[in-house]
Design a protein around this motif. Structure first.
Motif, PDB file in Angstrom:
ATOM      1  N   VAL A  24      -8.481  -6.869  97.579  1.00 27.16           N
ATOM      2  CA  VAL A  24      -8.558  -7.223  96.165  1.00 27.16           C
ATOM      3  C   VAL A  24      -7.151  -7.258  95.580  1.00 27.16           C
ATOM      4  O   VAL A  24      -6.241  -6.592  96.071  1.00 27.16           O
ATOM      5  CB  VAL A  24      -9.451  -6.250  95.348  1.00 27.16           C
ATOM      6  N   ALA A  25      -7.000  -8.024  94.520  1.00 28.57           N
ATOM      7  CA  ALA A  25      -5.699  -8.129  93.850  1.00 28.57           C
ATOM      8  C   ALA A  25      -5.317  -6.776  93.256  1.00 28.57           C
ATOM      9  O   ALA A  25      -6.175  -6.000  92.835  1.00 28.57           O
ATOM     10  CB  ALA A  25      -5.770  -9.176  92.743  1.00 28.57           C
ATOM     11  N   ASP A  26      -4.032  -6.497  93.228  1.00 26.40           N
ATOM     12  CA  ASP A  26      -3.543  -5.236  92.678  1.00 26.40           C
ATOM     13  C   ASP A  26      -3.912  -5.052  91.215  1.00 26.40           C
ATOM     14  O   ASP A  26      -4.027  -3.922  90.741  1.00 26.40           O
ATOM     15  CB  ASP A  26      -2.024  -5.115  92.845  1.00 26.40           C
ATOM     16  N   ASP A  27      -4.112  -6.142  90.481  1.00 30.79           N
ATOM     17  CA  ASP A  27      -4.446  -6.045  89.063  1.00 30.79           C
ATOM     18  C   ASP A  27      -5.942  -6.234  88.792  1.00 30.79           C
ATOM     19  O   ASP A  27      -6.355  -6.428  87.650  1.00 30.79           O
ATOM     20  CB  ASP A  27      -3.639  -7.049  88.248  1.00 30.79           C
ATOM     21  N   ALA A  28      -6.779  -6.124  89.834  1.00 30.93           N
ATOM     22  CA  ALA A  28      -8.224  -6.308  89.683  1.00 30.93           C
ATOM     23  C   ALA A  28      -8.822  -5.219  88.795  1.00 30.93           C
ATOM     24  O   ALA A  28      -8.429  -4.054  88.853  1.00 30.93           O
ATOM     25  CB  ALA A  28      -8.905  -6.288  91.044  1.00 30.93           C
ATOM     26  N   THR A  29      -9.789  -5.624  87.976  1.00 30.96           N
ATOM     27  CA  THR A  29     -10.529  -4.674  87.145  1.00 30.96           C
ATOM     28  C   THR A  29     -11.833  -4.302  87.850  1.00 30.96           C
ATOM     29  O   THR A  29     -12.227  -4.948  88.840  1.00 30.96           O
ATOM     30  CB  THR A  29     -10.871  -5.286  85.778  1.00 30.96           C
ATOM     31  N   LEU A  30     -12.513  -3.309  87.317  1.00 36.91           N
ATOM     32  CA  LEU A  30     -13.821  -2.952  87.849  1.00 36.91           C
ATOM     33  C   LEU A  30     -14.771  -4.144  87.734  1.00 36.91           C
ATOM     34  O   LEU A  30     -15.534  -4.423  88.653  1.00 36.91           O
ATOM     35  CB  LEU A  30     -14.378  -1.735  87.113  1.00 36.91           C
ATOM     36  N   GLY A  31     -14.703  -4.870  86.634  1.00 33.09           N
ATOM     37  CA  GLY A  31     -15.534  -6.069  86.467  1.00 33.09           C
ATOM     38  C   GLY A  31     -15.238  -7.130  87.511  1.00 33.09           C
ATOM     39  O   GLY A  31     -16.146  -7.775  88.030  1.00 33.09           O
ATOM     40  N   ASP A  32     -13.944  -7.309  87.843  1.00 34.22           N
ATOM     41  CA  ASP A  32     -13.564  -8.251  88.893  1.00 34.22           C
ATOM     42  C   ASP A  32     -14.175  -7.830  90.227  1.00 34.22           C
ATOM     43  O   ASP A  32     -14.690  -8.662  90.983  1.00 34.22           O
ATOM     44  CB  ASP A  32     -12.044  -8.320  89.058  1.00 34.22           C
ATOM     45  N   LEU A  33     -14.112  -6.534  90.506  1.00 36.13           N
ATOM     46  CA  LEU A  33     -14.669  -6.022  91.758  1.00 36.13           C
ATOM     47  C   LEU A  33     -16.170  -6.258  91.806  1.00 36.13           C
ATOM     48  O   LEU A  33     -16.692  -6.699  92.835  1.00 36.13           O
ATOM     49  CB  LEU A  33     -14.348  -4.536  91.912  1.00 36.13           C
ATOM     50  N   GLU A  34     -16.862  -5.994  90.706  1.00 30.37           N
ATOM     51  CA  GLU A  34     -18.305  -6.249  90.664  1.00 30.37           C
ATOM     52  C   GLU A  34     -18.610  -7.711  90.977  1.00 30.37           C
ATOM     53  O   GLU A  34     -19.540  -8.000  91.728  1.00 30.37           O
ATOM     54  CB  GLU A  34     -18.873  -5.904  89.292  1.00 30.37           C
ATOM     55  N   ALA A  35     -17.846  -8.618  90.410  1.00 32.13           N
ATOM     56  CA  ALA A  35     -18.068 -10.046  90.646  1.00 32.13           C
ATOM     57  C   ALA A  35     -17.888 -10.398  92.117  1.00 32.13           C
ATOM     58  O   ALA A  35     -18.662 -11.183  92.674  1.00 32.13           O
ATOM     59  CB  ALA A  35     -17.122 -10.878  89.780  1.00 32.13           C
ATOM     60  N   VAL A  36     -16.898  -9.809  92.755  1.00 32.42           N
ATOM     61  CA  VAL A  36     -16.638 -10.085  94.166  1.00 32.42           C
ATOM     62  C   VAL A  36     -17.759  -9.546  95.046  1.00 32.42           C
ATOM     63  O   VAL A  36     -18.272 -10.251  95.918  1.00 32.42           O
ATOM     64  CB  VAL A  36     -15.281  -9.500  94.603  1.00 32.42           C
TER      65      VAL A  36
END
Length: 82
Positions: A24-36
């Protein structure tokens, strides 16, 4: 960053696995992680809406907050009992 996602209870059932390792990108948010992790998995997406999370054993609730450098995120659906 490389991140281990550990799924518990209903999240494990919906994900079809105990854990997975993602980049995951270093600047990923929890929401970004959920989407992935929910991509192409509507069952898991529904479960994640009710989940809480631990980032390296520390509670993380705000989906807009960056994950920061960490190694493990635990996905914890609501548990019955106590």
């Amino acid at each position: 960053m490389q991140l281990t996602i550990r799924y518990f209870a209903a999240a494990r059932a919906a994900a079809g696995t105990d854990s997975t390792v993602l980049e995951v990108a270093d600047d990923a948010t929890l929401g970004d992680l959920e989407a992935v992790i929910a991509k192409d998995n509507p069952d898991l997406e529904r479960v994640l809406e009710r989940c809480s999370y631990l980032r390296d054993s520390i509670a993380l609730c705000d989906r807009t907050v960056q994950l920061g450098r960490c190694e493990t995120v635990d996905v914890l659906p609501p548990f019955a009992g106590g």
